[in-house]
Design a protein around this motif. Structure first.
Motif, PDB file in Angstrom:
ATOM      1  N   ASP A 286      40.943  44.339  37.507  1.00 20.32           N
ATOM      2  CA  ASP A 286      40.932  45.643  36.822  1.00 20.32           C
ATOM      3  C   ASP A 286      40.410  45.449  35.470  1.00 20.32           C
ATOM      4  OD1 ASP A 286      42.406  46.479  39.122  1.00 20.32           O
ATOM      5  OD2 ASP A 286      44.089  46.909  38.233  1.00 20.32           O
ATOM      6  N   PRO A 287      40.787  44.406  34.598  1.00 16.69           N
ATOM      7  CA  PRO A 287      40.293  44.504  33.306  1.00 16.69           C
ATOM      8  C   PRO A 287      38.901  44.585  33.211  1.00 16.69           C
ATOM      9  CG  PRO A 287      41.900  42.879  33.346  1.00 16.69           C
ATOM     10  CD  PRO A 287      41.744  43.405  34.794  1.00 16.69           C
ATOM     11  N   THR A 288      37.969  44.087  33.876  1.00 22.14           N
ATOM     12  CA  THR A 288      36.404  44.314  34.109  1.00 22.14           C
ATOM     13  C   THR A 288      36.211  45.611  34.507  1.00 22.14           C
ATOM     14  OG1 THR A 288      36.459  43.661  36.199  1.00 22.14           O
ATOM     15  CG2 THR A 288      36.419  41.755  34.687  1.00 22.14           C
ATOM     16  N   VAL A 289      36.805  46.458  35.283  1.00 21.15           N
ATOM     17  CA  VAL A 289      36.470  47.742  35.520  1.00 21.15           C
ATOM     18  C   VAL A 289      36.956  48.563  34.187  1.00 21.15           C
ATOM     19  CG1 VAL A 289      37.232  49.751  36.948  1.00 21.15           C
ATOM     20  CG2 VAL A 289      37.384  47.567  37.791  1.00 21.15           C
ATOM     21  N   ILE A 290      38.028  48.373  33.583  1.00 23.39           N
ATOM     22  CA  ILE A 290      38.289  49.119  32.434  1.00 23.39           C
ATOM     23  C   ILE A 290      37.264  48.838  31.194  1.00 23.39           C
ATOM     24  CG2 ILE A 290      40.060  49.114  30.287  1.00 23.39           C
ATOM     25  CD1 ILE A 290      42.142  48.374  32.435  1.00 23.39           C
ATOM     26  N   TYR A 291      37.033  47.637  31.096  1.00 18.58           N
ATOM     27  CA  TYR A 291      35.755  47.348  30.135  1.00 18.58           C
ATOM     28  C   TYR A 291      34.389  48.104  30.506  1.00 18.58           C
ATOM     29  CZ  TYR A 291      33.014  44.915  26.744  1.00 18.58           C
ATOM     30  OH  TYR A 291      32.211  44.481  25.409  1.00 18.58           O
ATOM     31  N   GLY A 292      34.201  48.304  31.736  1.00 18.67           N
ATOM     32  CA  GLY A 292      33.043  49.141  32.097  1.00 18.67           C
ATOM     33  C   GLY A 292      33.133  50.639  31.545  1.00 18.67           C
ATOM     34  N   ILE A 293      34.458  51.001  31.539  1.00 17.99           N
ATOM     35  CA  ILE A 293      34.661  52.131  30.980  1.00 17.99           C
ATOM     36  C   ILE A 293      34.646  52.738  29.681  1.00 17.99           C
ATOM     37  CG2 ILE A 293      36.316  54.385  31.088  1.00 17.99           C
ATOM     38  CD1 ILE A 293      37.336  52.739  33.834  1.00 17.99           C
ATOM     39  N   THR A 294      35.330  51.634  28.851  1.00 21.80           N
ATOM     40  CA  THR A 294      35.386  51.638  27.400  1.00 21.80           C
ATOM     41  C   THR A 294      34.380  51.063  26.458  1.00 21.80           C
ATOM     42  OG1 THR A 294      36.884  49.762  27.201  1.00 21.80           O
ATOM     43  CG2 THR A 294      37.727  51.767  27.795  1.00 21.80           C
ATOM     44  N   LYS A 295      33.719  49.950  27.213  1.00 19.45           N
ATOM     45  CA  LYS A 295      32.956  49.108  26.539  1.00 19.45           C
ATOM     46  C   LYS A 295      33.492  48.553  25.372  1.00 19.45           C
ATOM     47  CE  LYS A 295      29.225  50.457  29.003  1.00 19.45           C
ATOM     48  NZ  LYS A 295      30.043  51.703  29.970  1.00 19.45           N
ATOM     49  N   GLY A 296      34.764  48.193  25.444  1.00 20.25           N
ATOM     50  CA  GLY A 296      35.553  47.640  24.455  1.00 20.25           C
ATOM     51  C   GLY A 296      35.922  48.448  23.253  1.00 20.25           C
ATOM     52  N   GLN A 297      35.644  49.752  23.408  1.00 18.20           N
ATOM     53  CA  GLN A 297      35.922  50.468  22.024  1.00 18.20           C
ATOM     54  C   GLN A 297      37.161  51.308  22.264  1.00 18.20           C
ATOM     55  OE1 GLN A 297      32.115  52.831  21.182  1.00 18.20           O
ATOM     56  NE2 GLN A 297      31.078  51.190  21.275  1.00 18.20           N
ATOM     57  N   GLY A 298      38.241  50.712  22.093  1.00 16.31           N
ATOM     58  CA  GLY A 298      39.445  51.244  22.259  1.00 16.31           C
ATOM     59  C   GLY A 298      40.212  50.981  23.490  1.00 16.31           C
ATOM     60  N   VAL A 299      41.286  51.312  23.663  1.00 15.93           N
ATOM     61  CA  VAL A 299      42.281  51.086  24.761  1.00 15.93           C
ATOM     62  C   VAL A 299      42.139  52.411  25.652  1.00 15.93           C
ATOM     63  CG1 VAL A 299      44.539  50.644  25.488  1.00 15.93           C
ATOM     64  CG2 VAL A 299      43.740  49.854  23.414  1.00 15.93           C
ATOM     65  N   LEU A 300      41.951  52.199  26.994  1.00 13.68           N
ATOM     66  CA  LEU A 300      41.964  53.163  28.233  1.00 13.68           C
ATOM     67  C   LEU A 300      43.223  54.044  27.872  1.00 13.68           C
ATOM     68  CD1 LEU A 300      40.185  54.430  30.208  1.00 13.68           C
ATOM     69  CD2 LEU A 300      41.399  52.866  31.994  1.00 13.68           C
ATOM     70  N   GLY A 301      44.479  53.420  27.893  1.00 11.52           N
ATOM     71  CA  GLY A 301      45.620  54.399  27.839  1.00 11.52           C
ATOM     72  C   GLY A 301      46.028  54.812  28.832  1.00 11.52           C
ATOM     73  N   ARG A 302      45.317  54.483  29.972  1.00 14.10           N
ATOM     74  CA  ARG A 302      46.036  55.173  31.455  1.00 14.10           C
ATOM     75  C   ARG A 302      45.730  54.289  32.462  1.00 14.10           C
ATOM     76  NH1 ARG A 302      41.585  56.596  33.809  1.00 14.10           N
ATOM     77  NH2 ARG A 302      39.695  57.335  32.807  1.00 14.10           N
ATOM     78  N   GLY A 303      46.170  54.552  33.800  1.00 18.51           N
ATOM     79  CA  GLY A 303      45.976  53.675  34.747  1.00 18.51           C
ATOM     80  C   GLY A 303      44.347  53.847  35.607  1.00 18.51           C
ATOM     81  N   LEU A 304      44.011  53.196  36.395  1.00 17.69           N
ATOM     82  CA  LEU A 304      42.609  53.244  36.660  1.00 17.69           C
ATOM     83  C   LEU A 304      42.762  54.503  38.001  1.00 17.69           C
ATOM     84  CD1 LEU A 304      41.228  49.746  36.614  1.00 17.69           C
ATOM     85  CD2 LEU A 304      40.249  51.742  35.496  1.00 17.69           C
ATOM     86  N   ARG A 305      41.624  55.139  38.068  1.00 18.63           N
ATOM     87  CA  ARG A 305      41.366  56.230  39.299  1.00 18.63           C
ATOM     88  C   ARG A 305      40.720  55.344  40.308  1.00 18.63           C
ATOM     89  NH1 ARG A 305      39.752  59.346  34.663  1.00 18.63           N
ATOM     90  NH2 ARG A 305      41.381  60.681  34.082  1.00 18.63           N
ATOM     91  N   ARG A 306      41.076  55.663  41.749  1.00 15.75           N
ATOM     92  CA  ARG A 306      40.222  54.988  42.719  1.00 15.75           C
ATOM     93  C   ARG A 306      38.872  55.184  42.560  1.00 15.75           C
ATOM     94  NH1 ARG A 306      43.367  53.491  47.138  1.00 15.75           N
ATOM     95  NH2 ARG A 306      45.662  54.251  47.197  1.00 15.75           N
ATOM     96  N   SER A 307      38.235  56.271  41.946  1.00 19.17           N
ATOM     97  CA  SER A 307      37.067  56.538  41.838  1.00 19.17           C
ATOM     98  C   SER A 307      36.220  55.512  40.800  1.00 19.17           C
ATOM     99  CB  SER A 307      36.667  57.850  41.372  1.00 19.17           C
ATOM    100  OG  SER A 307      37.343  58.222  40.149  1.00 19.17           O
ATOM    101  N   GLU A 308      37.007  55.000  39.820  1.00 27.26           N
ATOM    102  CA  GLU A 308      36.698  54.123  38.824  1.00 27.26           C
ATOM    103  C   GLU A 308      36.476  52.746  39.546  1.00 27.26           C
ATOM    104  OE1 GLU A 308      38.357  56.504  34.842  1.00 27.26           O
ATOM    105  OE2 GLU A 308      39.623  55.130  35.947  1.00 27.26           O
ATOM    106  N   LEU A 309      37.424  52.480  40.424  1.00 28.78           N
ATOM    107  CA  LEU A 309      37.454  51.217  41.099  1.00 28.78           C
ATOM    108  C   LEU A 309      36.272  50.955  41.997  1.00 28.78           C
ATOM    109  CD1 LEU A 309      41.218  50.643  42.028  1.00 28.78           C
ATOM    110  CD2 LEU A 309      39.794  49.625  40.338  1.00 28.78           C
ATOM    111  N   ARG A 310      35.728  52.339  42.349  1.00 27.50           N
ATOM    112  CA  ARG A 310      34.495  52.167  43.311  1.00 27.50           C
ATOM    113  C   ARG A 310      33.168  52.405  42.490  1.00 27.50           C
ATOM    114  NH1 ARG A 310      38.155  55.271  46.406  1.00 27.50           N
ATOM    115  NH2 ARG A 310      36.764  57.323  45.648  1.00 27.50           N
ATOM    116  N   ALA A 311      33.327  52.732  41.170  1.00 24.29           N
ATOM    117  CA  ALA A 311      31.950  53.177  40.408  1.00 24.29           C
ATOM    118  C   ALA A 311      31.224  52.017  40.141  1.00 24.29           C
ATOM    119  CB  ALA A 311      32.139  54.101  39.132  1.00 24.29           C
TER     120      ALA A 311
END
Length: 388
Positions: A286-311
């Protein structure tokens, strides 16, 4: 008559020499022997002060029995011109000779006030603390979040003091963007940062800084330390690791860093990813998915969505094969060593176990059972939160 006078003079001279020798031996004993200090004290040496004033202060504090002997001993040792400004811890029973060494050695102050800037994954904090000489432990004066909370008066006061020490404590798992953002918020540093350092390039460690230090120089020090750690880990790696370069080791270490905060299980977590790489399985972390969303700029602050796991992103290890193209954080030394020397296990799965650690599994069936237990724990916690 003259013979009698000469004889008496010679006798007097011999006695005087004996007395002088005794005085010298006594003074040397006073200078080198244990001092009278019963409890540790913190001695401040102001800029521009002299040995005479320092010796008087030490005598008043009960650290030396004689300011004169203290000065004479320092002068004989050739150290009166080497006095260093700062705050110096004087241990109980310290001899005059040892105290002279303390106040002339230089380096960072060994007591007094310290400001620690803690760069964490979730926030930047500044802590003002003072060393209690009696316990040799720091006592917190005040802590706040720069840029978020009002600046306390205690912080402004210690900034005016010449002997205040400053330290940056960089936590494992922070991103390079977070580090640069935090450094920009530290008003004791100067200079612009033109570019964000590459992800993973900065060593999570403790760094002494001084008022007016350049931010670019602090980042260079962090990068130099990380290079040393990565090089050492790569040189000590297991020979059969499925990694082609130090850069890949750094990337794997960053994933390990983000997956667990339990030191004892880093090697096990590393073994899961190494086993997956060896078997051609996707890492699915999961942390790699989160990094793909935030690019390391801050904290996501929520759980991952199923769509984000597939993106599809370059870092989503549920989609890509093998390692992502870059690290996802700045890993510490322990995670680098875990990546270089993982435990030998048959595990290819793990999930949170409710204690802060993980439950590991070799088969999908075992893993599904562990996941079911984790879901039950989540449900129980949600029920307790809702008051049910």
């Amino acid at each position: 008559m003259w013979r009698s006078i000469a004889s008496n003079a010679m006798t007097f001279l011999i006695v005087a020499l004996f007395v002088l020798g005794g005085v010298i031996l006594w003074g040397r004993g006073q200078y080198e022997g244990p001092g009278p200090l019963a409890d540790a004290i913190c001695v401040q040496v102001e800029r521009g002060t002299n040995f005479r004033r320092v010796s008087r202060n030490l005598e008043e504090e009960g650290a030396v029995t004689s300011a004169s002997i203290f000065r004479m001993g320092a002068d004989y040792a050739g150290k009166t011109a080497e006095l260093k400004a700062g705050s110096w811890l004087i241990e109980p029973g310290a001899s005059m000779e040892e105290i002279v060494d303390v106040v002339t050695r230089g380096g960072a102050s060994t007591c007094g006030t310290e400001v620690v800037y803690r760069i964490g994954v979730n926030r930047l904090s500044a802590q003002v603390r003072e060393l209690d000489p009696a316990t040799n432990r720091f006592v917190e004066v005040v802590e706040f979040q720069p840029g978020v909370e009002d600046t306390p008066e205690e912080y402004n006061e210690v900034k005016e003091a010449q002997d205040t020490r400053y330290r940056i404590a960089l936590a494992e798992g922070v991103t390079s963007w977070q580090v640069v953002t935090a450094l920009r918020g530290m008003d004791v540093l100067r200079g612009a940062v033109e570019e964000i350092p590459p992800e993973g390039a900065l060593a999570p460690d403790s760094y002494e800084v001084r008022t007016g230090d350049a931010r670019a120089d602090v980042l260079a020090q962090m990068a130099e330390q990380q290079e040393l750690w990565v090089s050492a880990a790569w040189e000590s790696r297991d020979p059969d690791l499925p990694l082609e370069s130090p850069e890949e080791l750094l990337t794997l270490a960053s994933i390990i860093e983000k997956e667990t905060g339990v030191a004892e299980e880093r090697e096990q977590v590393a073994s899961v990813f190494v086993n997956r790489l060896n078997r051609g399985m996707r890492l699915q972390t999961d942390p790699t998915v989160i990094y793909g969303i935030t690019k390391g700029q801050g904290v996501l602050g929520r759980g991952l969505r199923r769509s984000e796991l597939r993106a599809a992103t370059p870092w989503n290890t549920y989609v890509i094969e093998g390692l992502p193209p870059t690290p996802i954080a700045n890993p510490g030394r322990a995670s680098l060593m875990a990546a270089a020397q993982p435990a030998e296990t048959p595990y290819v799965f793990f999930v949170a176990d409710g204690t802060g650690g993980h439950a590991f599994a070799e088969t999908l069936e075992e893993h599904n059972q562990n996941v079911a237990r984790w879901r039950e724990i989540e449900a129980e916690r949600a029920s307790e939160t809702d008051g049910g």
